[in-house]
Motif scaffolding. Structure first.
Motif, PDB file in Angstrom:
ATOM      1  N   ARG A  45       0.796  -1.216   0.000  1.00  0.00           N
ATOM      2  CA  ARG A  45       0.000   0.000   0.000  1.00  0.00           C
ATOM      3  C   ARG A  45       0.833   1.272   0.000  1.00  0.00           C
ATOM      4  N   VAL A  46       2.131   1.144  -0.168  1.00  0.00           N
ATOM      5  CA  VAL A  46       3.002   2.305  -0.288  1.00  0.00           C
ATOM      6  C   VAL A  46       3.720   2.199  -1.624  1.00  0.00           C
ATOM      7  N   ASP A  47       3.402   3.115  -2.526  1.00  0.00           N
ATOM      8  CA  ASP A  47       3.915   3.073  -3.893  1.00  0.00           C
ATOM      9  C   ASP A  47       5.120   3.989  -4.025  1.00  0.00           C
ATOM     10  N   MET A  48       6.245   3.422  -4.442  1.00  0.00           N
ATOM     11  CA  MET A  48       7.459   4.203  -4.599  1.00  0.00           C
ATOM     12  C   MET A  48       7.272   5.342  -5.601  1.00  0.00           C
ATOM     13  N   ALA A  49       6.362   5.169  -6.544  1.00  0.00           N
ATOM     14  CA  ALA A  49       6.128   6.196  -7.560  1.00  0.00           C
ATOM     15  C   ALA A  49       5.552   7.472  -6.968  1.00  0.00           C
ATOM     16  N   ASP A  50       5.011   7.395  -5.748  1.00  0.00           N
ATOM     17  CA  ASP A  50       4.448   8.577  -5.097  1.00  0.00           C
ATOM     18  C   ASP A  50       5.517   9.479  -4.493  1.00  0.00           C
ATOM     19  N   PHE A  51       6.767   9.026  -4.519  1.00  0.00           N
ATOM     20  CA  PHE A  51       7.844   9.767  -3.863  1.00  0.00           C
ATOM     21  C   PHE A  51       8.837  10.288  -4.894  1.00  0.00           C
ATOM     22  N   GLU A  52       9.156  11.561  -4.767  1.00  0.00           N
ATOM     23  CA  GLU A  52      10.140  12.152  -5.670  1.00  0.00           C
ATOM     24  C   GLU A  52      11.556  11.793  -5.263  1.00  0.00           C
ATOM     25  N   GLN A  53      11.752  11.541  -3.964  1.00  0.00           N
ATOM     26  CA  GLN A  53      13.097  11.242  -3.472  1.00  0.00           C
ATOM     27  C   GLN A  53      13.110   9.878  -2.779  1.00  0.00           C
ATOM     28  N   THR A  54      14.129   9.099  -3.083  1.00  0.00           N
ATOM     29  CA  THR A  54      14.282   7.781  -2.464  1.00  0.00           C
ATOM     30  C   THR A  54      14.414   7.903  -0.951  1.00  0.00           C
ATOM     31  N   MET A  55      15.050   8.974  -0.496  1.00  0.00           N
ATOM     32  CA  MET A  55      15.236   9.172   0.940  1.00  0.00           C
ATOM     33  C   MET A  55      13.890   9.253   1.657  1.00  0.00           C
ATOM     34  N   ASP A  56      12.921   9.941   1.043  1.00  0.00           N
ATOM     35  CA  ASP A  56      11.593  10.040   1.651  1.00  0.00           C
ATOM     36  C   ASP A  56      10.945   8.661   1.742  1.00  0.00           C
ATOM     37  N   PHE A  57      11.080   7.879   0.695  1.00  0.00           N
ATOM     38  CA  PHE A  57      10.515   6.528   0.656  1.00  0.00           C
ATOM     39  C   PHE A  57      11.124   5.663   1.749  1.00  0.00           C
ATOM     40  N   ASN A  58      12.433   5.772   1.931  1.00  0.00           N
ATOM     41  CA  ASN A  58      13.108   4.999   2.964  1.00  0.00           C
ATOM     42  C   ASN A  58      12.775   5.495   4.367  1.00  0.00           C
ATOM     43  N   ASN A  59      12.573   6.817   4.494  1.00  0.00           N
ATOM     44  CA  ASN A  59      12.229   7.370   5.803  1.00  0.00           C
ATOM     45  C   ASN A  59      10.859   6.878   6.276  1.00  0.00           C
ATOM     46  N   VAL A  60       9.977   6.569   5.344  1.00  0.00           N
ATOM     47  CA  VAL A  60       8.678   6.007   5.718  1.00  0.00           C
ATOM     48  C   VAL A  60       8.874   4.690   6.443  1.00  0.00           C
ATOM     49  N   SER A  61       9.745   3.830   5.920  1.00  0.00           N
ATOM     50  CA  SER A  61      10.033   2.554   6.589  1.00  0.00           C
ATOM     51  C   SER A  61      10.580   2.772   7.989  1.00  0.00           C
ATOM     52  N   ALA A  62      11.494   3.724   8.113  1.00  0.00           N
ATOM     53  CA  ALA A  62      12.092   3.996   9.417  1.00  0.00           C
ATOM     54  C   ALA A  62      11.031   4.425  10.421  1.00  0.00           C
ATOM     55  N   GLU A  63      10.078   5.237   9.979  1.00  0.00           N
ATOM     56  CA  GLU A  63       9.028   5.708  10.886  1.00  0.00           C
ATOM     57  C   GLU A  63       8.008   4.607  11.206  1.00  0.00           C
ATOM     58  N   ILE A  64       7.721   3.740  10.234  1.00  0.00           N
ATOM     59  CA  ILE A  64       6.847   2.596  10.503  1.00  0.00           C
ATOM     60  C   ILE A  64       7.494   1.692  11.559  1.00  0.00           C
ATOM     61  N   ASN A  65       8.777   1.446  11.405  1.00  0.00           N
ATOM     62  CA  ASN A  65       9.491   0.627  12.375  1.00  0.00           C
ATOM     63  C   ASN A  65       9.488   1.272  13.763  1.00  0.00           C
ATOM     64  N   GLN A  66       9.552   2.599  13.784  1.00  0.00           N
ATOM     65  CA  GLN A  66       9.496   3.304  15.060  1.00  0.00           C
ATOM     66  C   GLN A  66       8.126   3.142  15.718  1.00  0.00           C
ATOM     67  N   LEU A  67       7.077   3.148  14.919  1.00  0.00           N
ATOM     68  CA  LEU A  67       5.733   2.911  15.456  1.00  0.00           C
ATOM     69  C   LEU A  67       5.620   1.516  16.057  1.00  0.00           C
ATOM     70  N   ILE A  68       6.236   0.529  15.417  1.00  0.00           N
ATOM     71  CA  ILE A  68       6.233  -0.833  15.958  1.00  0.00           C
ATOM     72  C   ILE A  68       6.921  -0.862  17.317  1.00  0.00           C
ATOM     73  N   ARG A  69       8.051  -0.173  17.414  1.00  0.00           N
ATOM     74  CA  ARG A  69       8.774  -0.139  18.688  1.00  0.00           C
ATOM     75  C   ARG A  69       7.946   0.534  19.779  1.00  0.00           C
ATOM     76  N   LYS A  70       7.170   1.524  19.382  1.00  0.00           N
ATOM     77  CA  LYS A  70       6.393   2.289  20.357  1.00  0.00           C
ATOM     78  C   LYS A  70       5.034   1.662  20.659  1.00  0.00           C
ATOM     79  N   GLU A  71       4.360   1.154  19.637  1.00  0.00           N
ATOM     80  CA  GLU A  71       2.981   0.711  19.792  1.00  0.00           C
ATOM     81  C   GLU A  71       2.830  -0.795  20.063  1.00  0.00           C
ATOM     82  N   VAL A  72       3.771  -1.588  19.582  1.00  0.00           N
ATOM     83  CA  VAL A  72       3.600  -3.043  19.628  1.00  0.00           C
ATOM     84  C   VAL A  72       4.522  -3.723  20.640  1.00  0.00           C
ATOM     85  N   LEU A  73       5.795  -3.407  20.589  1.00  0.00           N
ATOM     86  CA  LEU A  73       6.764  -4.165  21.377  1.00  0.00           C
ATOM     87  C   LEU A  73       6.598  -4.052  22.887  1.00  0.00           C
ATOM     88  N   PRO A  74       6.295  -2.873  23.443  1.00  0.00           N
ATOM     89  CA  PRO A  74       6.170  -2.815  24.907  1.00  0.00           C
ATOM     90  C   PRO A  74       5.127  -3.784  25.461  1.00  0.00           C
TER      91      PRO A  74
END
Length: 221
Positions: A141-170
């Motif tokens: 559900r996340v399309d790389m074509a929606d991003f002009e910069q690869t860094m933005d696309f990769n930062n989405v993954s980093a923030e999703i992973n941060q949500l997992i650490r905050k919302e799921v793991l504890p």
């Protein structure tokens, strides 16, 4: 003196306004529009994806009870029907759901025995090292074509992973006990040329525990 006080009040107001803006949750279409305008906010994008794209669609995740035997008997069919990927390489991603009994807990993972169509099979749920693009790409559900910069696309993954650490793991770590019955949703990354069913690791996005007939959920509920 009055000038200094006024200046401090103005600066504080600016900082508070900036902080409020940075933590606001924006709709995905607005976030994408801002990305096109060069104002991409990966935190807002990831939160909107989590709330409005990922969680509402977890019911469509592939059942591990079906996927594991299929990967064993007909991996090509399993990958063709259930995996997602950005390109044509060997790395694929599955969004899965399952349930089973916790058999072992250590500092990095929880081992769960899952019943499949052919018997019982152990899987590992990661509880420490959450990185990579598994959840982003397994969702489809996340399309790389929606991003002009690869860094933005990769930062989405980093923030999703941060949500997992905050919302799921504890909650997962706090509530887990050997012998507990557990339900879970999560993502698997797998190389289609090196299928190893004895080493299935799941990045969790939603987990529930059944204790005294009461389901205690964490993440996304």
């Amino acid at each position: 003196m009055k000038r200094k006080v006024i200046k401090r009040i103005v600066v504080a107001g600016i900082l508070l306004t900036g902080l409020a803006s940075s933590i606001s949750i924006k709709k995905l279409d607005k976030v994408r529009a801002e990305a096109e305008a060069g104002k991409f906010d990966p935190v807002a994008y990831a939160q909107d994806f989590w709330d409005n794209e990922l969680m509402p669609n977890l019911g469509g995740a592939t059942l591990l009870s079906h996927l594991i035997p299929l990967l064993d008997q007909n991996p090509e069919k399993a990958f063709n029907e259930y995996s997602k990927a950005l390109g044509i390489g060997n790395i694929r991603f599955f969004m899965v759901q399952g349930k089973g009994e916790i058999r072992e807990i250590d500092e990095n993972e929880i081992t769960v025995m899952v019943q499949t169509e052919e018997g019982f099979h152990p899987v590992r749920i990661a509880t420490e090292y959450i990185f990579g693009n598994a959840v982003r790409d397994a969702s489809g559900r996340v399309d790389m074509a929606d991003f002009e910069q690869t860094m933005d696309f990769n930062n989405v993954s980093a923030e999703i992973n941060q949500l997992i650490r905050k919302e799921v793991l504890p909650g997962l770590k706090q509530n887990s006990q050997v012998g507990d019955k557990i339900t879970f949703y999560g993502a698997i990354e797998m190389n289609k040329e090196q299928v190893n069913l004895s080493d299935l690791e799941i990045i969790p996005v939603k987990v529930g525990f059944e204790e005294s007939k009461k389901l205690v959920e964490n993440a996304g509920s």
